[in-house]
Motif scaffolding. Structure first.
Motif, short mmCIF file in Angstrom:
data_model
loop_
_atom_site.label_atom_id
_atom_site.label_comp_id
_atom_site.label_asym_id
_atom_site.label_seq_id
_atom_site.Cartn_x
_atom_site.Cartn_y
_atom_site.Cartn_z
N SER A 1 -23.78 -20.56 -10.01
CA SER A 1 -22.56 -20.69 -9.22
C SER A 1 -21.83 -19.36 -9.14
CB SER A 1 -21.63 -21.73 -9.85
OG SER A 1 -22.25 -22.98 -9.93
N ARG A 2 -21.29 -19.03 -8.00
CA ARG A 2 -20.53 -17.79 -7.82
C ARG A 2 -19.13 -17.91 -8.41
NH1 ARG A 2 -19.54 -15.12 -2.76
NH2 ARG A 2 -19.40 -13.35 -4.15
N ARG A 3 -18.62 -19.14 -8.52
CA ARG A 3 -17.26 -19.36 -9.01
C ARG A 3 -17.26 -20.25 -10.23
NH1 ARG A 3 -13.30 -19.81 -3.85
NH2 ARG A 3 -14.00 -17.88 -2.86
N GLY A 4 -16.27 -20.00 -11.07
CA GLY A 4 -16.08 -20.81 -12.27
C GLY A 4 -14.62 -20.74 -12.69
N ARG A 5 -14.35 -21.27 -13.86
CA ARG A 5 -12.97 -21.27 -14.38
C ARG A 5 -12.93 -20.53 -15.71
NH1 ARG A 5 -9.51 -23.33 -11.03
NH2 ARG A 5 -10.31 -24.88 -9.58
N VAL A 6 -11.85 -19.78 -15.90
CA VAL A 6 -11.66 -19.04 -17.15
C VAL A 6 -11.59 -20.04 -18.29
CG1 VAL A 6 -10.14 -17.52 -18.47
CG2 VAL A 6 -10.52 -17.09 -16.02
N TRP A 7 -12.49 -19.89 -19.23
CA TRP A 7 -12.54 -20.73 -20.42
C TRP A 7 -11.77 -20.06 -21.55
CZ3 TRP A 7 -15.33 -20.40 -25.17
CH2 TRP A 7 -15.46 -21.60 -25.85
N SER A 8 -11.91 -18.71 -21.62
CA SER A 8 -11.21 -17.91 -22.62
C SER A 8 -11.27 -16.45 -22.17
CB SER A 8 -11.88 -18.06 -23.99
OG SER A 8 -11.13 -17.39 -24.98
N ALA B 1 -3.12 -9.78 -18.93
CA ALA B 1 -1.88 -10.25 -18.32
C ALA B 1 -2.12 -10.89 -16.95
CB ALA B 1 -0.88 -9.10 -18.20
N ASP B 2 -3.23 -10.58 -16.32
CA ASP B 2 -3.57 -11.12 -15.00
C ASP B 2 -4.37 -12.42 -15.09
OD1 ASP B 2 -2.52 -8.79 -13.64
OD2 ASP B 2 -4.35 -7.74 -14.28
N LEU B 3 -4.73 -12.85 -16.30
CA LEU B 3 -5.64 -13.98 -16.49
C LEU B 3 -4.93 -15.17 -17.12
CD1 LEU B 3 -8.61 -11.92 -17.96
CD2 LEU B 3 -8.34 -12.72 -15.59
N ALA B 4 -5.49 -16.36 -16.87
CA ALA B 4 -5.00 -17.59 -17.50
C ALA B 4 -6.17 -18.54 -17.65
CB ALA B 4 -3.92 -18.23 -16.63
N VAL B 5 -6.18 -19.29 -18.74
CA VAL B 5 -7.21 -20.31 -18.94
C VAL B 5 -7.12 -21.30 -17.78
CG1 VAL B 5 -7.94 -22.23 -20.41
CG2 VAL B 5 -7.30 -20.03 -21.43
N GLY B 6 -8.28 -21.63 -17.21
CA GLY B 6 -8.35 -22.56 -16.09
C GLY B 6 -8.31 -21.90 -14.73
N MET B 7 -7.98 -20.61 -14.67
CA MET B 7 -7.93 -19.88 -13.40
C MET B 7 -9.32 -19.81 -12.79
SD MET B 7 -7.04 -15.82 -13.07
CE MET B 7 -5.27 -15.99 -12.99
N GLU B 8 -9.40 -19.98 -11.46
CA GLU B 8 -10.68 -19.84 -10.79
C GLU B 8 -11.01 -18.36 -10.60
OE1 GLU B 8 -12.88 -22.17 -7.30
OE2 GLU B 8 -11.35 -20.79 -6.53
N VAL B 9 -12.25 -18.00 -10.96
CA VAL B 9 -12.72 -16.63 -10.81
C VAL B 9 -14.07 -16.65 -10.11
CG1 VAL B 9 -11.46 -15.66 -12.78
CG2 VAL B 9 -13.74 -16.64 -13.13
N GLU B 10 -14.47 -15.48 -9.58
CA GLU B 10 -15.76 -15.35 -8.92
C GLU B 10 -16.49 -14.15 -9.49
OE1 GLU B 10 -15.20 -14.70 -4.73
OE2 GLU B 10 -13.58 -13.29 -5.09
N VAL B 11 -17.80 -14.20 -9.44
CA VAL B 11 -18.62 -13.10 -9.93
C VAL B 11 -18.77 -12.07 -8.80
CG1 VAL B 11 -20.86 -14.15 -9.33
CG2 VAL B 11 -20.71 -12.51 -11.22
N VAL B 12 -18.64 -10.80 -9.17
CA VAL B 12 -18.77 -9.70 -8.22
C VAL B 12 -19.58 -8.58 -8.87
CG1 VAL B 12 -16.63 -10.21 -6.98
CG2 VAL B 12 -16.58 -8.66 -8.94
N PRO B 13 -20.22 -7.72 -8.05
CA PRO B 13 -20.95 -6.60 -8.65
C PRO B 13 -19.99 -5.60 -9.26
CG PRO B 13 -20.98 -6.44 -6.25
CD PRO B 13 -20.32 -7.74 -6.60
N GLY B 14 -20.44 -4.94 -10.32
CA GLY B 14 -19.65 -3.92 -10.98
C GLY B 14 -20.52 -2.77 -11.43
#
Length: 141
Positions: free
Chosen positions: A51-58, A106-119
């Motif tokens: 999946s390209r998207r998920g939720r911040v677990w920690s 400071a920009d993150l929160a548990v449960g926030m939706e995030v996506e994978v990107v190249p780095g």
């Protein structure tokens, strides 16, 4: 870049795992030898895009220069970065990775939706070592 761990470009970047045809377990990093599920008698392993998207677990800060084999330039000052554990619900797994450059805890929160990107993990005159980063959906860094 670790061959076979990810593919695509900014618009369709994906982590690649493997799935067992017998028990449907999904693995990342990929498994190419045998099913790692102890309750499975074994099946054929096939490559699957995660999946390209998920939720911040920690998440947490990395405030020290990690030891080898992590690649850093010792001549440059160390810059802390955020590490994110992301739950991929369809795969029933948590995948770790760095936050995209410019993001802090400071920009993150548990449960926030995030996506994978190249780095970029590291680069020199001859080589760019590609990796994956996580960033909040809808944010461009």
């Amino acid at each position: 870049m670790v061959a076979g761990w990810f593919a695509g470009d900014e618009d369709d970047f994906r982590l690649l795992g493997t799935s067992c045809s017998a028990c449907a377990s999904v693995f990342f990093p990929r498994e190419d030898a045998r099913c790692r599920n102890p309750g499975c008698s074994g099946g054929h392993l096939v490559e699957v895009p995660l999946s390209r998207r998920g939720r911040v677990w920690s998440y947490t800060d990395s405030r020290y220069r990690p030891p080898s084999p992590y690649v850093t330039n010792p001549e440059l000052p160390w810059e802390p970065y955020a590490l994110i554990a992301v739950e991929l619900e369809p795969e029933r797994m948590v995948v770790l990775g760095q936050a995209a450059p410019g993001l802090t805890v400071a920009d993150l929160a548990v449960g926030m939706e995030v996506e994978v990107v190249p780095g970029v993990l590291h680069e020199d005159e001859e080589t760019t070592w590609t990796t994956w980063n996580w960033r909040p959906t809808g944010v461009r860094t």
